[in-house]
Structures are given as C-alpha cells and as structure tokens.
Design a protein around this motif. Structure first.
Motif, PDB file in Angstrom:
ATOM      1  N   TRP A 287       0.912  -1.344   0.007  1.00 58.88           N
ATOM      2  CA  TRP A 287       0.099   0.054  -0.033  1.00 58.88           C
ATOM      3  C   TRP A 287       0.900   1.321   0.077  1.00 58.88           C
ATOM      4  O   TRP A 287       0.577   2.232  -0.422  1.00 58.88           O
ATOM      5  CB  TRP A 287      -1.067   0.077   1.370  1.00 58.88           C
ATOM      6  CG  TRP A 287      -0.229  -0.106   2.674  1.00 58.88           C
ATOM      7  CD1 TRP A 287       0.152  -1.129   3.281  1.00 58.88           C
ATOM      8  CD2 TRP A 287       0.264   1.043   3.493  1.00 58.88           C
ATOM      9  NE1 TRP A 287       0.980  -0.819   4.326  1.00 58.88           N
ATOM     10  CE2 TRP A 287       0.795   0.282   4.453  1.00 58.88           C
ATOM     11  CE3 TRP A 287       0.170   2.431   3.175  1.00 58.88           C
ATOM     12  CZ2 TRP A 287       1.399   1.391   5.348  1.00 58.88           C
ATOM     13  CZ3 TRP A 287       0.753   3.240   4.414  1.00 58.88           C
ATOM     14  CH2 TRP A 287       1.385   2.709   5.280  1.00 58.88           C
ATOM     15  N   LYS A 288       2.220   1.167   0.275  1.00 59.48           N
ATOM     16  CA  LYS A 288       3.054   2.342   0.441  1.00 59.48           C
ATOM     17  C   LYS A 288       3.469   2.728  -0.929  1.00 59.48           C
ATOM     18  O   LYS A 288       3.846   3.858  -1.160  1.00 59.48           O
ATOM     19  CB  LYS A 288       4.416   1.933   1.249  1.00 59.48           C
ATOM     20  CG  LYS A 288       4.043   1.860   2.880  1.00 59.48           C
ATOM     21  CD  LYS A 288       5.307   1.660   3.426  1.00 59.48           C
ATOM     22  CE  LYS A 288       5.147   1.735   5.020  1.00 59.48           C
ATOM     23  NZ  LYS A 288       6.600   1.410   5.791  1.00 59.48           N
ATOM     24  N   PHE A 289       3.298   1.903  -2.021  1.00 58.80           N
ATOM     25  CA  PHE A 289       3.607   2.239  -3.231  1.00 58.80           C
ATOM     26  C   PHE A 289       2.482   2.622  -4.398  1.00 58.80           C
ATOM     27  O   PHE A 289       2.582   2.693  -5.403  1.00 58.80           O
ATOM     28  CB  PHE A 289       4.409   0.940  -3.989  1.00 58.80           C
ATOM     29  CG  PHE A 289       5.589   0.707  -3.069  1.00 58.80           C
ATOM     30  CD1 PHE A 289       6.965   1.019  -3.437  1.00 58.80           C
ATOM     31  CD2 PHE A 289       5.305  -0.375  -2.092  1.00 58.80           C
ATOM     32  CE1 PHE A 289       7.979   0.883  -2.694  1.00 58.80           C
ATOM     33  CE2 PHE A 289       6.728  -0.601  -1.218  1.00 58.80           C
ATOM     34  CZ  PHE A 289       7.820  -0.273  -1.739  1.00 58.80           C
ATOM     35  N   GLY A 290       1.354   2.989  -3.660  1.00 56.86           N
ATOM     36  CA  GLY A 290       0.202   3.505  -4.479  1.00 56.86           C
ATOM     37  C   GLY A 290      -0.801   2.479  -4.656  1.00 56.86           C
ATOM     38  O   GLY A 290      -0.979   1.346  -4.023  1.00 56.86           O
ATOM     39  N   GLU A 291      -1.381   2.630  -5.938  1.00 57.88           N
ATOM     40  CA  GLU A 291      -2.509   1.718  -6.206  1.00 57.88           C
ATOM     41  C   GLU A 291      -1.836   0.292  -6.674  1.00 57.88           C
ATOM     42  O   GLU A 291      -0.921   0.076  -7.202  1.00 57.88           O
ATOM     43  CB  GLU A 291      -3.279   2.460  -7.538  1.00 57.88           C
ATOM     44  CG  GLU A 291      -3.938   3.512  -7.103  1.00 57.88           C
ATOM     45  CD  GLU A 291      -4.992   3.439  -6.093  1.00 57.88           C
ATOM     46  OE1 GLU A 291      -5.472   2.519  -5.678  1.00 57.88           O
ATOM     47  OE2 GLU A 291      -5.022   4.659  -5.152  1.00 57.88           O
ATOM     48  N   GLN A 292      -2.914  -0.781  -6.385  1.00 55.92           N
ATOM     49  CA  GLN A 292      -2.346  -2.101  -6.854  1.00 55.92           C
ATOM     50  C   GLN A 292      -1.951  -2.021  -8.330  1.00 55.92           C
ATOM     51  O   GLN A 292      -2.891  -1.458  -9.114  1.00 55.92           O
ATOM     52  CB  GLN A 292      -3.579  -3.189  -6.633  1.00 55.92           C
ATOM     53  CG  GLN A 292      -3.607  -3.267  -5.069  1.00 55.92           C
ATOM     54  CD  GLN A 292      -4.553  -4.453  -4.722  1.00 55.92           C
ATOM     55  OE1 GLN A 292      -4.628  -5.506  -5.603  1.00 55.92           O
ATOM     56  NE2 GLN A 292      -5.100  -4.501  -3.576  1.00 55.92           N
ATOM     57  N   GLY A 293      -1.088  -2.760  -8.754  1.00 56.08           N
ATOM     58  CA  GLY A 293      -0.531  -3.013  -9.999  1.00 56.08           C
ATOM     59  C   GLY A 293       0.590  -1.780 -10.273  1.00 56.08           C
ATOM     60  O   GLY A 293       1.267  -1.919 -11.434  1.00 56.08           O
TER      61      GLY A 293
END
Length: 404
Positions: A287-293
């Motif tokens: 979740w720290k890296f933004g949206e899934q994908g």
C-alpha cells in the motif's frame, strides 16, 4: 565745656579703632601665611607610594585589556574572536567524537565476532593491519547453512583458494568472503558445521545476525556495516552463491567509477509490487507504493550489485533507522532513493548463462556475472556452474594481468 569734652572722647575712640584694625590685619596676614604653608607642604612617602600603587593597578588593568576607557568596538571584536575560536573547538570535538564512535562500533563488531565464532578468521585476528590497507573491493557472497555444495562449486571455479586468495588480497586489493550469520540456536549443529568449514578454508565472514530467508534485508544491512568496518575499500559488492562472477572484469568495471561519489551499480529494474499473499516476492507493505499494479522505483537486481564506500558508510551509520522491506534489493534501493546517488545500469552484471555469456565473450564483451533469470540464479548451480565457468570464465591469467 561740654562740647570740648565730647570732641576729646571721639578722637580717642578713633585712635583705638585704627590701632585695632591694624592689629587685626596683621593677625589675618599671619594666619593666612600659616594656612598657606600647611596646604603646600610636601606629601609624605606613604601618600606617594599609595598614589604609585594606584597608578600600577591602572597600568595592569590596561595591559590585561580591562581598561575602562577601552573602546566598546574593540571589546566586541575580541568577543567575536573568542566565539569563533569556541565554534572551531566544538567542530573539532564533534569530529573527534564521530571518529571515536566509528572505532567503538568497529571494536564491538570485532568483539562480537570473536565471541561468537571459533576459530576466527585472519581478518578478525589482525584488524589493525587490514584497516591500514586500501582495497579495491570487498566481495561478499551471500550464503546459507544449507548451501555447502554451492560454496564448494564456487571454490572450484571463480573463487581463488589458499595462497592464491591471499595473493589476490595483497597484490590486487580484492577481498572475497562467504557471508553468513548464526542459527537461531547459537552454537548449535549448524554453527559448528560452518566453524569446521571455516577451519578448512578460512573464507567466511561471520555476521552478528540470525539467518532466515525473511531476514535478507537485515542481513544485507549488517553485511555492509561489518564490511566497511573491517576493510577500507573503494567498493563493496554483494553477490548470491548461485551466480558466476568474473572477478577481473568486475574489478575493472568498478575501477572506472572510482572517482565518482555515491555510486550504486547494478542491473537496474522496476518490477511490479506484488500485493497478493502467498506468491513469491510478496510485498506486505504494498500500500505504500500507491494503487495495486504499480511498480517499484528503480533499484538493482539482487543477484549482484555494488556500492561505493560512502554509501556503505551511510548504511553503517544509519543502520538503526533504515526501513526494511520484504525484498532486500528493494530495501537497498529504498535506502538511496532520497539521496544524491548516481544509479549506474550496467547490463554486463546480469548476463544469461551459455550461450548468452559465451557469445558476448567471443565478441570481446566479457560478462561480469551470469545467471538464469528464470531461477534468479544459475539453475542447479552446484552442478552447472563449472560448465558456465568453462565457457564464460575470463581465465586466471586475466586476473593477474589486470591492473585496477
């Protein structure tokens, strides 16, 4: 009759008053002379010495810079000079404290290694000698307790042994060690097996770290911290024990970047952030890296990468504040993402196994490292690395003839 008598009386009174005035004038004159003599009398020696003492005190005050007549501007200049000297002294003290902290950390690391491993390697027996020497690079081979066959296959191929390894360190300034920590039960059968293997080969670097696959980020951090304390090198390299390496080509590649500061070298990638549980390379903090994908930021693939000394020192000094992600290559990239670091993408550090590395060698572009992407290392490396070395190895003569 009466008028005559009156005239005589007045004359007598005038005579008396004149005489009295004369006597009063003479008396005042004498009194004035007496008073004037007393005022102009020469002062006694006691008074002279007292006045001289007062003068000496004033001279002393002036010589000491405490004359009350001194200009206020001069005082402010002197005060500014004293403040400047104090600031310089504080800076010098800070540097001294910083150096002492580094030496203390080094001493603790050496003490921990002495207490936790037996026998100790030559590097830990004589830290003062190894610290004085400047090395080109330190190559740490990440290994595990269960990887004995992999270690033996590397010893039989690209990692020199015995006197040749010592010659490599002394003449070429290259340190190569297997890197491993301790088991959860310190002093157990796994640790004793490593100690026996180290007695035979003397090519281990023991870390104050508990081994485990999910602890690779912590191990990487401990490795760089320990290596930079033991050896003063230009570069510090981490490589997996299922990767083939051409040491001379690696050293020559890194030497070209020696004049640069804060260098991070490897095969840069930006893989997907895997949020699904149960899959390999799952990222719990997705979740720290933004949206899934979404994808990770650029970082070097974990099979082999190198960092300059200043970056290794940065990790050592800040090890307790650096966040660890699930994957160690992502963690390393995260530690540098906010720093002024030069990322160098060199694809020779991630060649494929034959025929890929063989074709490149025939074309004059010798690979630094070779492995199979599908296995994140050489598939079945304990059996296949000899073939890779035969077809893609640079040859021992190249190592001795290369100047770094």
């Amino acid at each position: 009759m009466s008028w005559k008598n009156r005239g005589l009386d007045s004359n007598s009174k005038n005579v008396v008053s004149r005489k009295l005035s004369i006597f009063l004038c003479i008396g005042c004159f004498c009194a004035g002379m007496v008073f004037t003599d007393r005022m102009w009398a020469v002062p006694e020696a006691k008074d002279v010495s007292g006045s001289r003492g007062t003068l000496d005190e004033k001279l002393k005050l002036v010589s000491d810079g405490c004359d009350p007549k001194v200009n206020v501007k001069d005082r402010s200049k002197d005060a500014f000079g004293e403040v400047s000297k104090t600031h310089d002294a504080i800076n010098t003290l800070d540097k001294t404290i910083s150096n002492l902290e580094m030496e203390l950390a080094e001493a603790r690391a050496i003490q921990d290694s002495l207490l936790s491993s037996s026998p100790i390697s030559e590097d830990l027996k004589m830290p003062e000698l190894t610290k004085k020497r400047k090395y080109v690079m330190v190559v740490g081979i990440n290994t595990a307790f269960s990887s004995r066959k992999r270690r033996d296959s590397i010893r039989a191929t690209w990692m020199l042994q015995g006197d040749k390894r010592k010659k490599l360190e002394e003449e070429k300034g290259i340190i190569v060690r297997f890197v491993i920590g301790h088991s959860a039960t310190s002093g157990g059968i796994l640790d004793r097996a490593i100690e026996a293997e180290d007695r035979k080969h003397g090519d281990f670097m023991r870390l104050e770290h508990v081994e485990g696959y999910l602890e690779l980020s912590a191990k990487t951090k401990t490795y760089f911290t320990t290596a930079v304390q033991l050896w003063d090198a230009d570069f510090y390299v981490k490589v997996d024990d299922d990767v083939h390496v051409n040491i001379a080509t690696l050293g020559a590649t890194l030497a070209r970047h020696r004049s640069k500061e804060r260098v991070y070298i490897g095969c840069m990638k930006s893989g997907p952030v895997l949020a699904q549980k149960g899959v390999r390379y799952h990222e719990p903090e997705y979740w720290k890296f933004g949206e899934q994908g979404n994808k990770y930021f650029r970082h070097a693939t974990g099979q082999l990468y190198a960092i300059s000394r200043d970056l290794a020192t940065y990790i050592s000094k800040n090890q307790h504040f650096l966040h660890k992600y699930a994957n160690e290559d992502v963690s390393l990239g995260a530690w540098f993402i906010g720093l002024d670091v030069e990322h160098i993408d060199d694809r020779r550090l991630c060649c494929g196994t034959p025929p890929d590395c063989e074709w490149k060698a025939q074309a004059g572009n010798v690979c630094v490292a070779s492995f199979d992407w599908s296995c994140s290392g050489i598939c079945n490396s304990a059996d296949r690395i000899k073939e890779v070395h035969r077809r893609c190895g640079e040859g021992e003569h190249t190592l001795w003839n290369t100047a770094f």
